[in-house]
Design a protein around this motif. Sequence first.
Motif, short mmCIF file in Angstrom:
data_model
loop_
_atom_site.label_atom_id
_atom_site.label_comp_id
_atom_site.label_asym_id
_atom_site.label_seq_id
_atom_site.Cartn_x
_atom_site.Cartn_y
_atom_site.Cartn_z
N THR A 172 0.85 -1.19 0.00
CA THR A 172 0.00 0.00 0.00
C THR A 172 0.89 1.24 0.00
O THR A 172 2.06 1.18 0.41
N TYR A 194 0.10 5.74 0.51
CA TYR A 194 -0.97 6.71 0.71
C TYR A 194 -0.53 8.15 0.42
O TYR A 194 -1.34 9.06 0.50
N LEU A 253 -0.87 0.01 -4.05
CA LEU A 253 -2.32 0.09 -3.81
C LEU A 253 -2.61 1.26 -2.89
O LEU A 253 -2.10 1.30 -1.77
N GLY A 307 -4.85 1.93 -0.72
CA GLY A 307 -5.89 1.15 -0.05
C GLY A 307 -6.77 2.04 0.81
O GLY A 307 -6.32 3.04 1.37
N ASP A 308 -8.03 1.61 0.94
CA ASP A 308 -8.91 2.36 1.86
C ASP A 308 -8.50 2.10 3.30
O ASP A 308 -9.03 2.71 4.24
N SER A 309 -7.51 1.21 3.51
CA SER A 309 -6.92 1.03 4.84
C SER A 309 -6.35 2.35 5.35
O SER A 309 -6.11 2.50 6.55
N ASP A 367 -8.33 1.99 -4.59
CA ASP A 367 -9.27 1.14 -3.87
C ASP A 367 -10.62 1.86 -3.77
O ASP A 367 -10.71 2.93 -3.15
N LYS A 413 -9.76 -1.16 -7.62
CA LYS A 413 -9.97 -2.45 -6.94
C LYS A 413 -11.29 -2.36 -6.20
O LYS A 413 -11.63 -1.30 -5.65
N HIS A 451 -11.30 -8.40 -5.26
CA HIS A 451 -10.84 -8.62 -3.88
C HIS A 451 -11.91 -9.47 -3.19
O HIS A 451 -13.03 -9.01 -2.99
N VAL A 498 -7.20 -9.93 -5.54
CA VAL A 498 -6.63 -10.00 -4.19
C VAL A 498 -7.44 -11.01 -3.40
O VAL A 498 -8.67 -10.98 -3.40
N GLU A 532 -7.79 -12.28 0.33
CA GLU A 532 -7.40 -11.90 1.70
C GLU A 532 -7.98 -12.87 2.73
O GLU A 532 -9.15 -13.26 2.64
N ILE A 578 -2.98 -11.89 0.70
CA ILE A 578 -2.65 -11.23 1.97
C ILE A 578 -3.29 -12.12 3.04
O ILE A 578 -4.52 -12.28 3.08
N VAL A 622 0.67 -8.89 -0.98
CA VAL A 622 0.47 -7.48 -0.65
C VAL A 622 0.44 -7.35 0.87
O VAL A 622 -0.07 -8.23 1.57
N VAL A 665 0.01 -4.08 4.02
CA VAL A 665 -0.18 -2.67 4.37
C VAL A 665 1.18 -2.18 4.88
O VAL A 665 1.78 -2.81 5.76
O1 KIV Z 1 -7.09 -1.30 1.80
C1 KIV Z 1 -6.15 -2.10 1.75
O2 KIV Z 1 -5.03 -1.82 2.20
C2 KIV Z 1 -6.39 -3.39 1.11
C3 KIV Z 1 -5.34 -4.43 1.28
C4 KIV Z 1 -5.49 -5.03 2.61
C5 KIV Z 1 -5.38 -5.44 0.19
O3 KIV Z 1 -7.40 -3.59 0.51
#
Ligand code: KIV
Length: 258
Positions: A22, A24, A40, A42-44, A82, A111, A135, A174, A176, A197, A207, A209
């Motif tokens: 990931t 950001y 990625l 990611g929405d994380s 994401d 994604k 995913h 993906v 998970e 993951i 993958v 985070v």
């Molecule tokens: O948002 C994210 O970081 C993800 C990963 C866990 C694949 O979707």
Amino acid sequence: MEKVSLGHILSAKGKRKLVMLTAYDALFAKLFDPYTDILLVGDSLNMVFAGAQDTLSATMDQMIYHTQAVCRGAQRSFIVFDMPYGSYTDPSTALANGLRVYKETRADSVKLEGGAEKAEVIATLVENGIAVMGHIGLMPQHVRGEGGYRIKRDRERVVEDALAVEEAGAFSLVLEGVQADIAAAVTEELKIPVIGIGAGRDVDGQVLVWTDMLGFFTEFKPKFVRRYLEGAQLVDGALRRYVEDVRSGRFPSEKESY
Ligand code: KIV
């Protein structure tokens, strides 16, 4: 440095493992970019950077802002946006938001979470020229609906969803939080690359985070995370030295003054 294309990712299947992480922001995207195939957004980020309990409150505006930053920092890696919770509930909502991603950022693909039930959404995006990474397995956007993060062990369901995502036109998937032998079976079955993951090693790539991988997020450590740095400890040590230097007057020195 040659940009990683969709073709590179597809051709990796069965030949070399894909490395995905990931990112950001521009600063870290630039550090990761020489080494990663895929970054990625990611929405994380909603948990990692915005401090939320889960990913559900992430918005399109937030995701676009962060993706623009990552695209400025990374020159080489294939960049995946994401889709946040609620942005792809049906084909027309998904298309409006997917088009926004391509128009407002340089992301290479989107994604989205979901198996057979999202096949129509995926097909609509793909028909309109938007590359989609699927995913399935443990889907963090389902955390409230399922009452927690649950490892998936239902072989038939996971394989069925994976095939539906591939059939709908996704270029990769993906997987998970899936039992390792099921993930291996899906990887064998699918023609598209499967990136795991918490899905064991018999997949086409991995993958993580980045804040987990570099040890900045320390509240808990899922079993599947390997820390390659104790980032939080290093920051703590550096901050202690800074505080001591400021309080004792050792910083700044003459050399650091005008
Ligand atoms: O948002 C994210 O970081 C993800 C990963 C866990 C694949 O979707």
